[in-house]
Design a protein around this motif. Structure first.
Motif, PDB file in Angstrom:
ATOM      1  N   THR A  95       0.840  -1.194   0.000  1.00  0.00           N
ATOM      2  CA  THR A  95       0.000   0.000   0.000  1.00  0.00           C
ATOM      3  C   THR A  95       0.878   1.249   0.000  1.00  0.00           C
ATOM      4  O   THR A  95       2.085   1.182   0.198  1.00  0.00           O
ATOM      5  CB  THR A  95      -0.916   0.037   1.237  1.00  0.00           C
ATOM      6  OG1 THR A  95      -0.106   0.262   2.409  1.00  0.00           O
ATOM      7  CG2 THR A  95      -1.688  -1.264   1.388  1.00  0.00           C
ATOM      8  N   GLY A  96       0.228   2.373  -0.193  1.00  0.00           N
ATOM      9  CA  GLY A  96       0.930   3.656  -0.192  1.00  0.00           C
ATOM     10  C   GLY A  96      -0.092   4.761  -0.217  1.00  0.00           C
ATOM     11  O   GLY A  96      -0.633   5.159   0.809  1.00  0.00           O
ATOM     12  N   HIS A  97      -0.431   5.236  -1.426  1.00  0.00           N
ATOM     13  CA  HIS A  97      -1.459   6.259  -1.596  1.00  0.00           C
ATOM     14  C   HIS A  97      -2.786   5.746  -1.029  1.00  0.00           C
ATOM     15  O   HIS A  97      -3.199   4.624  -1.318  1.00  0.00           O
ATOM     16  CB  HIS A  97      -1.604   6.577  -3.083  1.00  0.00           C
ATOM     17  CG  HIS A  97      -2.719   7.537  -3.395  1.00  0.00           C
ATOM     18  ND1 HIS A  97      -2.757   8.820  -2.905  1.00  0.00           N
ATOM     19  CD2 HIS A  97      -3.843   7.382  -4.136  1.00  0.00           C
ATOM     20  CE1 HIS A  97      -3.841   9.427  -3.344  1.00  0.00           C
ATOM     21  NE2 HIS A  97      -4.522   8.572  -4.090  1.00  0.00           N
ATOM     22  N   ASP A  98      -3.423   6.588  -0.210  1.00  0.00           N
ATOM     23  CA  ASP A  98      -4.713   6.244   0.395  1.00  0.00           C
ATOM     24  C   ASP A  98      -4.638   4.916   1.135  1.00  0.00           C
ATOM     25  O   ASP A  98      -5.522   4.051   1.014  1.00  0.00           O
ATOM     26  CB  ASP A  98      -5.810   6.208  -0.681  1.00  0.00           C
ATOM     27  CG  ASP A  98      -7.158   6.688  -0.134  1.00  0.00           C
ATOM     28  OD1 ASP A  98      -7.268   6.886   1.091  1.00  0.00           O
ATOM     29  OD2 ASP A  98      -8.097   6.839  -0.932  1.00  0.00           O
ATOM     30  N   HIS A  99      -3.589   4.776   1.936  1.00  0.00           N
ATOM     31  CA  HIS A  99      -3.315   3.518   2.642  1.00  0.00           C
ATOM     32  C   HIS A  99      -4.523   3.022   3.435  1.00  0.00           C
ATOM     33  O   HIS A  99      -4.876   1.836   3.379  1.00  0.00           O
ATOM     34  CB  HIS A  99      -2.119   3.677   3.580  1.00  0.00           C
ATOM     35  CG  HIS A  99      -2.031   2.578   4.601  1.00  0.00           C
ATOM     36  ND1 HIS A  99      -1.526   1.332   4.311  1.00  0.00           N
ATOM     37  CD2 HIS A  99      -2.428   2.527   5.905  1.00  0.00           C
ATOM     38  CE1 HIS A  99      -1.589   0.557   5.389  1.00  0.00           C
ATOM     39  NE2 HIS A  99      -2.137   1.257   6.357  1.00  0.00           N
ATOM     40  N   ASP A 100      -5.166   3.927   4.199  1.00  0.00           N
ATOM     41  CA  ASP A 100      -6.243   3.484   5.088  1.00  0.00           C
ATOM     42  C   ASP A 100      -7.389   2.853   4.310  1.00  0.00           C
ATOM     43  O   ASP A 100      -7.938   1.821   4.715  1.00  0.00           O
ATOM     44  CB  ASP A 100      -6.755   4.662   5.927  1.00  0.00           C
ATOM     45  CG  ASP A 100      -5.734   5.126   6.962  1.00  0.00           C
ATOM     46  OD1 ASP A 100      -4.789   4.361   7.243  1.00  0.00           O
ATOM     47  OD2 ASP A 100      -5.876   6.249   7.471  1.00  0.00           O
ATOM     48  N   ALA A 101      -7.749   3.455   3.175  1.00  0.00           N
ATOM     49  CA  ALA A 101      -8.858   2.920   2.386  1.00  0.00           C
ATOM     50  C   ALA A 101      -8.488   1.586   1.743  1.00  0.00           C
ATOM     51  O   ALA A 101      -9.304   0.660   1.699  1.00  0.00           O
ATOM     52  CB  ALA A 101      -9.273   3.932   1.319  1.00  0.00           C
ATOM     53  N   VAL A 102      -7.264   1.489   1.256  1.00  0.00           N
ATOM     54  CA  VAL A 102      -6.826   0.225   0.648  1.00  0.00           C
ATOM     55  C   VAL A 102      -6.746  -0.859   1.720  1.00  0.00           C
ATOM     56  O   VAL A 102      -7.175  -2.002   1.501  1.00  0.00           O
ATOM     57  CB  VAL A 102      -5.481   0.404  -0.086  1.00  0.00           C
ATOM     58  CG1 VAL A 102      -4.952  -0.939  -0.589  1.00  0.00           C
ATOM     59  CG2 VAL A 102      -5.641   1.377  -1.252  1.00  0.00           C
ATOM     60  N   ALA A 103      -6.220  -0.500   2.892  1.00  0.00           N
ATOM     61  CA  ALA A 103      -6.142  -1.472   3.987  1.00  0.00           C
ATOM     62  C   ALA A 103      -7.536  -1.928   4.399  1.00  0.00           C
ATOM     63  O   ALA A 103      -7.760  -3.110   4.672  1.00  0.00           O
ATOM     64  CB  ALA A 103      -5.404  -0.861   5.173  1.00  0.00           C
ATOM     65  N   ALA A 104      -8.489  -1.004   4.420  1.00  0.00           N
ATOM     66  CA  ALA A 104      -9.860  -1.371   4.797  1.00  0.00           C
ATOM     67  C   ALA A 104     -10.451  -2.354   3.789  1.00  0.00           C
ATOM     68  O   ALA A 104     -11.219  -3.250   4.161  1.00  0.00           O
ATOM     69  CB  ALA A 104     -10.727  -0.120   4.893  1.00  0.00           C
ATOM     70  N   ALA A 105     -10.085  -2.199   2.519  1.00  0.00           N
ATOM     71  CA  ALA A 105     -10.586  -3.114   1.487  1.00  0.00           C
ATOM     72  C   ALA A 105     -10.014  -4.514   1.646  1.00  0.00           C
ATOM     73  O   ALA A 105     -10.555  -5.475   1.088  1.00  0.00           O
ATOM     74  CB  ALA A 105     -10.259  -2.566   0.099  1.00  0.00           C
ATOM     75  N   CYS A 106      -8.921  -4.618   2.394  1.00  0.00           N
ATOM     76  CA  CYS A 106      -8.291  -5.924   2.636  1.00  0.00           C
ATOM     77  C   CYS A 106      -8.692  -6.524   3.981  1.00  0.00           C
ATOM     78  O   CYS A 106      -8.206  -7.599   4.342  1.00  0.00           O
ATOM     79  CB  CYS A 106      -6.768  -5.784   2.592  1.00  0.00           C
ATOM     80  SG  CYS A 106      -6.119  -5.265   1.002  1.00  0.00           S
ATOM     81  N   ALA A 107      -9.546  -5.807   4.713  1.00  0.00           N
ATOM     82  CA  ALA A 107      -9.957  -6.294   6.031  1.00  0.00           C
ATOM     83  C   ALA A 107     -10.591  -7.672   5.899  1.00  0.00           C
ATOM     84  O   ALA A 107     -11.283  -7.970   4.927  1.00  0.00           O
ATOM     85  CB  ALA A 107     -10.932  -5.312   6.667  1.00  0.00           C
ATOM     86  N   ASP A 108     -10.327  -8.500   6.875  1.00  0.00           N
ATOM     87  CA  ASP A 108     -10.871  -9.866   6.926  1.00  0.00           C
ATOM     88  C   ASP A 108     -10.310 -10.771   5.829  1.00  0.00           C
ATOM     89  O   ASP A 108     -10.837 -11.850   5.586  1.00  0.00           O
ATOM     90  CB  ASP A 108     -12.407  -9.866   6.848  1.00  0.00           C
ATOM     91  CG  ASP A 108     -13.047  -9.046   7.959  1.00  0.00           C
ATOM     92  OD1 ASP A 108     -12.542  -9.098   9.096  1.00  0.00           O
ATOM     93  OD2 ASP A 108     -14.029  -8.342   7.674  1.00  0.00           O
ATOM     94  N   GLN A 109      -9.264 -10.327   5.157  1.00  0.00           N
ATOM     95  CA  GLN A 109      -8.602 -11.157   4.148  1.00  0.00           C
ATOM     96  C   GLN A 109      -7.292 -11.695   4.737  1.00  0.00           C
ATOM     97  O   GLN A 109      -6.658 -11.028   5.550  1.00  0.00           O
ATOM     98  CB  GLN A 109      -8.291 -10.337   2.887  1.00  0.00           C
ATOM     99  CG  GLN A 109      -9.498  -9.706   2.232  1.00  0.00           C
ATOM    100  CD  GLN A 109     -10.376 -10.726   1.528  1.00  0.00           C
ATOM    101  OE1 GLN A 109      -9.911 -11.779   1.113  1.00  0.00           O
ATOM    102  NE2 GLN A 109     -11.649 -10.414   1.391  1.00  0.00           N
ATOM    103  N   ALA A 110      -6.905 -12.877   4.303  1.00  0.00           N
ATOM    104  CA  ALA A 110      -5.661 -13.483   4.790  1.00  0.00           C
ATOM    105  C   ALA A 110      -4.489 -12.921   3.988  1.00  0.00           C
ATOM    106  O   ALA A 110      -3.925 -13.593   3.119  1.00  0.00           O
ATOM    107  CB  ALA A 110      -5.726 -15.000   4.665  1.00  0.00           C
ATOM    108  N   VAL A 111      -4.162 -11.659   4.275  1.00  0.00           N
ATOM    109  CA  VAL A 111      -3.067 -10.991   3.574  1.00  0.00           C
ATOM    110  C   VAL A 111      -2.186 -10.265   4.580  1.00  0.00           C
ATOM    111  O   VAL A 111      -2.612  -9.953   5.696  1.00  0.00           O
ATOM    112  CB  VAL A 111      -3.587  -9.984   2.516  1.00  0.00           C
ATOM    113  CG1 VAL A 111      -4.493 -10.661   1.502  1.00  0.00           C
ATOM    114  CG2 VAL A 111      -4.312  -8.820   3.180  1.00  0.00           C
ATOM    115  N   SER A 112      -0.961  -9.993   4.155  1.00  0.00           N
ATOM    116  CA  SER A 112      -0.069  -9.128   4.917  1.00  0.00           C
ATOM    117  C   SER A 112       0.023  -7.804   4.191  1.00  0.00           C
ATOM    118  O   SER A 112       0.185  -7.767   2.966  1.00  0.00           O
ATOM    119  CB  SER A 112       1.332  -9.750   5.011  1.00  0.00           C
ATOM    120  OG  SER A 112       1.292 -10.992   5.658  1.00  0.00           O
ATOM    121  N   LEU A 113      -0.072  -6.706   4.931  1.00  0.00           N
ATOM    122  CA  LEU A 113       0.051  -5.379   4.348  1.00  0.00           C
ATOM    123  C   LEU A 113       1.461  -4.851   4.557  1.00  0.00           C
ATOM    124  O   LEU A 113       2.023  -4.963   5.650  1.00  0.00           O
ATOM    125  CB  LEU A 113      -0.950  -4.414   4.980  1.00  0.00           C
ATOM    126  CG  LEU A 113      -2.436  -4.736   4.789  1.00  0.00           C
ATOM    127  CD1 LEU A 113      -3.294  -3.708   5.515  1.00  0.00           C
ATOM    128  CD2 LEU A 113      -2.796  -4.779   3.315  1.00  0.00           C
TER     129      LEU A 113
END
Length: 196
Positions: free
Chosen positions: A52-70
């Motif tokens: 992530t980078g630009h608009d990190h919070d929104a991109v991170a929110a889109a990955c919520a509940d996913q089995a991913v590392s940010l």
């Protein structure tokens, strides 16, 4: 070859996209990033890393509940190379390489990712594996640890393209997937892909 991770590059400014976080643009009822995540999750690649980078919070929110590392790329304004380096630096020690997926390519199929992994398992001496459809190379690509020094030397808004054009140690993998050529750099391109 040991494990292969998936790195999804979702950090860019999206300047040609009007400033909004491009990975979050809607495509077939969901953010483009959701389609790319689904392809990675449907493949054998593990773990899945989202840069992530630009608009990190929104991109991170889109990955919520996913089995991913940010992984946050603080240098995202400098271009694609910084995000690629951040993702490759986050590779676990037991991963011999990574599939590098672009968050604006929502039609890539899981079978394509698995074909690249299978190619790497069959020919582990190669440094990179590139999908080919209709006699043209596309994305995503599989990069091995052999390329880490060259990746660290990349700068600006270029990914691994210069390394792949060099030719040595690059293996082309035929796939039945037109999605490897379809990226949504602009809202117009996204609309065109959606229509087709």
């Amino acid at each position: 070859m040991s494990g292969v991770a998936a790195i999804i590059l979702a950090a860019g400014l999206g300047s040609r996209f009007g400033g909004e976080a491009k990975p979050l643009a809607r495509f077939r009822g969901a953010p483009m990033l959701a389609h790319v995540l689904a392809a990675a999750q449907g493949s054998r690649a593990r773990p899945i890393i989202v840069v992530t980078g630009h608009d990190h919070d929104a991109v991170a929110a889109a990955c919520a509940d996913q089995a991913v590392s940010l992984v946050y790329n603080a240098d995202y304004r400098s271009g694609l190379a910084g995000s690629l380096k951040a993702g490759m630096r986050a590779l676990p020690e037991d991963c011999a390489g990574a599939l590098v997926l672009l968050a604006d390519m929502p039609l890539v199929q899981p079978a394509t990712l698995d074909a690249l992994i299978a190619g790497a398992e069959l020919e582990p001496d190669h440094a990179a594996f590139v999908p080919v459809f209709d006699e043209r190379r596309g994305n995503p690509v599989l990069l091995t640890r052999k390329l880490l020094p060259q990746i660290e030397a990349l700068e600006g808004d270029r990914g691994a393209g210069p390394l792949l054009r060099a030719g040595a140690g690059i293996r082309e993998i035929p796939v039945d997937d037109p999605g490897i050529h379809l990226d949504a750099d602009t809202p117009q391109a996204l609309a065109k892909i959606a229509r087709e």
